[in-house]
Design a protein around this motif. Structure first.
Motif, short mmCIF file in Angstrom:
data_model
loop_
_atom_site.label_atom_id
_atom_site.label_comp_id
_atom_site.label_asym_id
_atom_site.label_seq_id
_atom_site.Cartn_x
_atom_site.Cartn_y
_atom_site.Cartn_z
N TYR A 138 24.33 2.58 17.40
CA TYR A 138 24.69 2.39 15.99
C TYR A 138 24.52 0.92 15.66
O TYR A 138 25.04 0.06 16.38
N VAL A 139 23.82 0.61 14.58
CA VAL A 139 23.66 -0.79 14.19
C VAL A 139 23.67 -0.87 12.67
O VAL A 139 23.16 0.02 11.98
N THR A 140 24.29 -1.95 12.15
CA THR A 140 24.51 -2.03 10.70
C THR A 140 23.23 -2.32 9.92
O THR A 140 23.14 -2.00 8.75
N LEU A 141 22.24 -2.94 10.58
CA LEU A 141 20.96 -3.24 9.91
C LEU A 141 19.82 -2.62 10.71
O LEU A 141 19.87 -2.59 11.95
N GLU A 142 18.83 -2.11 10.03
CA GLU A 142 17.68 -1.47 10.70
C GLU A 142 17.11 -2.40 11.78
O GLU A 142 16.85 -3.58 11.53
N PRO A 143 16.90 -1.88 13.00
CA PRO A 143 16.39 -2.72 14.09
C PRO A 143 15.02 -3.33 13.78
O PRO A 143 14.18 -2.71 13.13
N CYS A 144 14.81 -4.55 14.29
CA CYS A 144 13.54 -5.27 14.15
C CYS A 144 12.57 -4.75 15.21
O CYS A 144 12.95 -3.94 16.05
N PRO A 145 11.30 -5.20 15.22
CA PRO A 145 10.34 -4.72 16.23
C PRO A 145 10.80 -4.97 17.66
O PRO A 145 10.65 -4.10 18.53
N MET A 146 11.40 -6.13 17.92
CA MET A 146 11.87 -6.43 19.29
C MET A 146 12.93 -5.41 19.73
O MET A 146 12.86 -4.86 20.84
N CYS A 147 13.91 -5.18 18.86
CA CYS A 147 15.02 -4.28 19.22
C CYS A 147 14.56 -2.83 19.28
O CYS A 147 15.00 -2.06 20.15
N ALA A 148 13.66 -2.43 18.38
CA ALA A 148 13.13 -1.06 18.42
C ALA A 148 12.38 -0.86 19.74
O ALA A 148 12.47 0.20 20.36
N GLY A 149 11.66 -1.91 20.20
CA GLY A 149 10.97 -1.85 21.49
C GLY A 149 11.95 -1.66 22.63
O GLY A 149 11.74 -0.85 23.53
N ALA A 150 13.07 -2.41 22.57
CA ALA A 150 14.10 -2.31 23.62
C ALA A 150 14.73 -0.92 23.63
O ALA A 150 15.04 -0.37 24.68
N ILE A 151 14.89 -0.34 22.44
CA ILE A 151 15.47 1.02 22.31
C ILE A 151 14.57 2.03 23.03
O ILE A 151 15.05 2.90 23.75
#
Ligand code: ZN
Length: 278
Positions: free
Chosen positions: A205-218
């Motif tokens: 759960y995250v309050t702001l849509e994930p950036c490309p780096m975080c989406a990659g980590a997901i």
């Protein structure tokens, strides 16, 4: 009237259903596991016994969803007690079942479900929705903590089986690191907690849509599901600019749900930038 206790086993956003072997009434229909309440038994007691006998698992803390009364065409009636089960242990033994499936709650209505099961679907869906809001509020509290330490307010929580295993917020200023995003810090925490390389079955759960780096980590951490608050027109990589977390070309896909408590998530960001851009 007969009484029956039924358990809806859930994992991430999926539920367990099966077809029982050859009984006339249930022929070809899908249903949740459970069975008849014996005289003197509580519904929860009967559910625990039935799932032990049917599936070979021990369940813990089933959550009551509701009761449905059902009448067969021949006039026979019974009452069904439904529980949502998130915690169990043991290895599934599915001898009683013809076929079994883990189905997302979105796909569930398209299965030939036994009628009384169908009646409980709204309450089941609502139990998932309220979880999302509950955990997003904790992510929002993390975002508030970030704001108080002068960080861009984004908060993140990771859950597994309905329990929080990591929570963090953006700490880019503190660490003087452009990569110290809430999601990345929470993923690292969750992996340490699980002592694993992956987070199968987890929801982020995250309050702001994930950036490309975080989406990659997901994707790399194999997180099952992502729930985010506000959309990010400048860096959003789950729905807005890219759909990285659910891209079928990658070797893992997460289920994404955006816009949960979006107004509150955006309001914290707006207040922060208003105060810091004067
Ligand atoms: Zn990020």
């Amino acid at each position: 009237m007969q009484e029956v206790a039924v358990g809806v086993l859930t994992e991430a956003r999926r539920v367990f259903i099966g077809q029982r072997r050859a009984t006339a009434r249930y022929g070809g229909m899908w249903e949740f596991p459970g069975g008849k309440i014996e005289r003197g038994e509580s519904p929860v007691g009967a559910l625990s016994r039935e799932l032990r006998e049917e599936l070979g698992i021990e369940i813990a803390e089933p959550r009551y969803l509701g009761t449905v009364e059902h009448r067969y065409d021949d006039g026979d009636t019974f009452r069904v007690w439904y529980y949502r089960v998130e915690q169990w242990h043991g290895t599934f033994n599915i001898d009683l079942w013809e076929r079994v499936a883990w189905v997302s709650i979105e796909e569930l209505p398209s299965y030939a479900l036994f009628e009384a099961n169908r009646a409980i679907l709204p309450a089941l869906a609502a139990s998932f929705e309220s979880d999302d809001e509950r955990f997003m509020r904790i992510a929002l509290a993390e975002a508030e903590r970030a704001a108080r330490s002068g960080e861009v307010p984004v908060g993140c929580v990771i859950t597994l089986g309905g329990t929080i295993i990591a929570r963090s917020h953006n700490r880019s200023e503190e660490f003087r690191a452009a990569t110290a995003h809430a999601e990345l810090l929470a993923i690292r925490q969750a992996l340490a907690h699980r002592q694993s390389r992956w987070l199968d079955g987890a929801t982020l759960y995250v309050t702001l849509e994930p950036c490309p780096m975080c989406a990659g980590a997901i994707v790399l951490a194999r997180i099952a599901r992502v729930v985010f608050g506000a959309h990010d027109p400048k860096a959003g990589a789950c729905e807005t600019l890219y759909t990285l977390a659910s891209d079928p070309r990658l070797n893992h896909r997460a289920v994404v749900r955006g816009g949960v408590l979006a107004e509150q998530s955006q309001a914290i960001l707006n207040a922060f930038f208003r105060d810091h851009c004067r």
